[in-house]
Write an enzyme that holds these catalytic residues in place. Structure first.
Site, PDB file in Angstrom:
ATOM      1  N   LYS A   2       0.793  -1.065  -0.358  1.00  0.00           N
ATOM      2  CA  LYS A   2       0.021   0.395   0.145  1.00  0.00           C
ATOM      3  C   LYS A   2       0.971   0.896   0.387  1.00  0.00           C
ATOM      4  O   LYS A   2       1.615   1.583   0.761  1.00  0.00           O
ATOM      5  CB  LYS A   2      -0.701  -0.398   1.169  1.00  0.00           C
ATOM      6  CG  LYS A   2      -1.872   0.991   1.546  1.00  0.00           C
ATOM      7  CD  LYS A   2      -2.985   0.596   0.418  1.00  0.00           C
ATOM      8  CE  LYS A   2      -4.480   1.288   0.058  1.00  0.00           C
ATOM      9  NZ  LYS A   2      -4.752   0.622   1.518  1.00  0.00           N
ATOM     10  N   HIS A   3       0.846   2.127  -0.857  1.00  0.00           N
ATOM     11  CA  HIS A   3       1.420   3.067  -1.089  1.00  0.00           C
ATOM     12  C   HIS A   3       3.142   2.757  -1.155  1.00  0.00           C
ATOM     13  O   HIS A   3       3.882   4.095  -0.636  1.00  0.00           O
ATOM     14  CB  HIS A   3       0.900   4.455  -0.250  1.00  0.00           C
ATOM     15  CG  HIS A   3      -0.638   5.015  -0.262  1.00  0.00           C
ATOM     16  ND1 HIS A   3      -1.136   5.145  -1.112  1.00  0.00           N
ATOM     17  CD2 HIS A   3      -1.554   4.308   0.882  1.00  0.00           C
ATOM     18  CE1 HIS A   3      -2.040   5.521  -1.138  1.00  0.00           C
ATOM     19  NE2 HIS A   3      -2.369   5.106   0.098  1.00  0.00           N
ATOM     20  N   HIS A  20      15.085   5.150   0.450  1.00  0.00           N
ATOM     21  CA  HIS A  20      14.841   6.146   0.361  1.00  0.00           C
ATOM     22  C   HIS A  20      13.899   6.696  -0.813  1.00  0.00           C
ATOM     23  O   HIS A  20      13.503   5.565  -1.992  1.00  0.00           O
ATOM     24  CB  HIS A  20      16.002   7.241   0.760  1.00  0.00           C
ATOM     25  CG  HIS A  20      16.008   7.410   1.737  1.00  0.00           C
ATOM     26  ND1 HIS A  20      17.714   8.138   1.561  1.00  0.00           N
ATOM     27  CD2 HIS A  20      16.302   6.876   2.766  1.00  0.00           C
ATOM     28  CE1 HIS A  20      18.371   8.165   3.358  1.00  0.00           C
ATOM     29  NE2 HIS A  20      16.913   6.784   3.887  1.00  0.00           N
ATOM     30  N   ASN A  40      12.976   5.386   7.899  1.00  0.00           N
ATOM     31  CA  ASN A  40      13.596   4.438   8.986  1.00  0.00           C
ATOM     32  C   ASN A  40      13.201   3.452   8.963  1.00  0.00           C
ATOM     33  O   ASN A  40      11.699   2.973   9.190  1.00  0.00           O
ATOM     34  CB  ASN A  40      13.979   5.081  10.293  1.00  0.00           C
ATOM     35  CG  ASN A  40      14.708   5.506  10.709  1.00  0.00           C
ATOM     36  OD1 ASN A  40      16.125   6.153   9.687  1.00  0.00           O
ATOM     37  ND2 ASN A  40      14.685   6.619  10.655  1.00  0.00           N
TER      38      ASN A  40
END
Length: 534
Positions: free
Chosen positions: A287-288, A534, A428
């Protein structure tokens, strides 16, 4: 060398085609196209195998060697590189000095050029023989394509068999319209650019460098999307030439076209399951761009059930990836909850029938699954960030036990699984896992301790909704994608019920963190490998 001072013109609105040069490596549709041109009264010029094929089809063809007065030589390396050819293509028809030069040297105009190139890309993919590959670098073809595209005011250039029909129709109707000539010229230059990019990439690969001085990329537009991340943004999907299988190249076997966000999530899901142990059926729910549940099991259906347990709320409307072909049992399990996209190598007939009953669910079939390889690209303002794909994997032999207690065999298996999942969670990243399944995931937080706490909170919520009295994280293991800078993140995991920890290590406070683990009775192993995402 200075360019011509002649400014020229945009040429006629409709270009009558009287003479065409056809030289094709891929002869798909060539005969029908040539017959349509001949029927419109067009004189045909050709070379080598193309000329032979057209003559065998009963067409009158003039060999280029008759035009140049020079035979093909050097195994066909030199045949069209001649003023009689390039002068006929490049001449500006309304420039008196060009017309005079053509008359003086006996050069007849060429109004249409149909060329496709030696199959360099296909040869480079199937062959390891550099001499064979180099022989499939076309020289004369790109030169003629570029010449015709440059002179689109007076020449129509065709590089794609898909364009034969509409070009033939316009020729028969009296001439090729200016707008189409300009469109074909742009397409022609894009083709030669892609061809040169493939050649440059092959030479760079032979040099053993991931990062050549100039990075040449080529991608073909696969689809214009309804919109981008948001409705006010335009977007399209491009497929990189020679790329590995994945969301971009998958076949849409069910459902409506995919959105920009669908494709991003499908890619993240594919990347994750392709990285898991192929010996066990596995499911990832995304999801996303972040996983909300990942698991392996005895079957895909079992893996899905375990993955869904991690965060059933976030899984609603998510993307599901499987690491092997879908069967009916898996299809029933997946379609029981609203799902946007499913991506898998394949699906059997029963599974396809189940998905067909869900017209809004997109099913992508990739044909195969391969872990990441090559380079990864990311755009930034004014440039690209390019890096090697994160292909590193950690095995038991790589681990260093740093606590008084070593992990049990069961903990060890879960630690390796959790660390592999953490590689695909936005940093993180904190991942709790138990029995080959995630039970809590904390993603993309600015603080590692917050990721640990959020993951534990989500696991507690999932347990509460399932009516379970014990938190899912009780007796789990925890993975961190990077080192714990302080002991607080580790203690948050211990408070959540984790019994073992895997992390890269390398913090200035490693000894403090190890001492805290010992005090809490945790087993901890270091990987020496970080997996920031990232």
């Amino acid at each position: 060398m200075a360019a011509s001072s002649h400014k020229g013109s945009s040429g006629p609105a409709r270009l009558a085609v009287k003479r065409a040069l056809i030289s094709l490596s891929d002869k798909t549709g060539a005969t029908d196209f040539a017959k349509a041109l001949a029927a419109a009264g067009v004189e045909l010029l050709s070379t080598g195998g193309t000329a032979k094929a057209l003559k065998e089809a009963g067409l009158a063809v003039t060999d280029v060697s008759e035009v140049t007065g020079f035979p093909e030589i050097m195994d066909g390396r030199v045949k069209t590189l001649h003023p009689a050819v390039h002068g006929g293509i490049l001449a500006v028809r309304d420039a008196p000095e060009h017309v005079a030069a053509m008359r003086e040297h006996g050069i007849a105009p060429i109004d249409l050029v149909a060329i496709n190139l030696y199959p360099f890309e296909a040869t480079a993919q199937r062959s390891d023989d550099p001499l064979e590959i180099i022989e499939n670098i076309d020289i004369g073809g790109p030169a003629m394509i570029r010449a015709a595209a440059k002179n689109a005011a007076f020449v129509a250039v065709v590089t794609d068999p898909a364009d034969y029909g509409r070009v033939a129709e316009e020729v028969a109707a009296g001439g090729v319209e200016r707008a189409l000539r300009q469109e074909l010229a742009g397409k022609a230059f894009a083709r030669t650019a892609a061809y040169d990019a493939a050649i440059a990439g092959w030479f760079a690969e032979r040099e053993g460098t991931l990062f050549p001085e100039r990075l040449s990329l080529s991608a073909e537009r696969a689809a214009e999307l309804r919109y981008g991340e948001n409705p006010h943004q335009k977007a399209a999907l491009y497929r990189l030439d020679g790329a590995r299988p994945g969301a971009a190249s998958a076949r849409l076997a069910n459902g409506k076209p995919l959105s920009f966000n669908n494709l991003g999530d499908a890619d993240a899901a594919y990347q994750l399951v392709a990285d898991l142990d192929p010996a066990r059926p596995a499911i990832a729910i995304i999801k996303h761009a972040n996983p909300c549940g990942v698991a392996s099991g005895a079957s895909l259906a079992e893996a899905h059930q375990k993955a869904l347990r991690c965060d059933p709320v976030s899984a609603y409307g998510g993307v599901v990836a499987a690491n092997r072909p879908l069967d009916a049992q898996a299809a029933k399990a997946i379609t029981a909850l609203f799902t946007e996209v499913v991506i898998a190598p394949d699906a059997d007939e029963e599974a396809l029938n189940i998905f067909a009953a869900k017209p809004n669910l997109r099913l992508l079939l990739t044909g195969e699954m391969r872990p990441a390889e090559g380079i990864i690209l990311r755009s930034i303002a004014g440039g690209l960030l390019v890096q090697e794909a994160d292909v590193a994997q950690v095995s038991e032999a790589d681990l260093k036990v740093v606590t008084k207690r070593a992990p049990s065999p069961g903990e060890l298996a879960d630690l390796l699984f959790a660390f592999r999942v953490a590689k695909h969670v936005k940093s993180n990243a904190i991942v709790y896992a138990k029995d080959g399944a995630t039970v809590g995931i904390g993603a993309g937080q600015m603080s590692r301790v917050d990721s640990a706490r959020i993951a534990a909170w989500k696991a507690a919520e999932a347990a509460r909704q399932a009516g379970e009295e014990v938190a899912l994280t009780e007796g789990s293991v925890v993975a961190s994608d990077a080192f714990f800078p302080f002991a607080d993140g580790l203690m948050a995991a211990a408070e959540a019920g984790a019994s073992a920890v895997i992390q890269p290590g390398g913090s200035l406070r490693d000894e403090e963190v190890i001492a805290a683990a010992d005090e809490a009775g945790l087993a901890m192993v270091l990987t020496g490998l970080r997996h920031f995402r990232h």
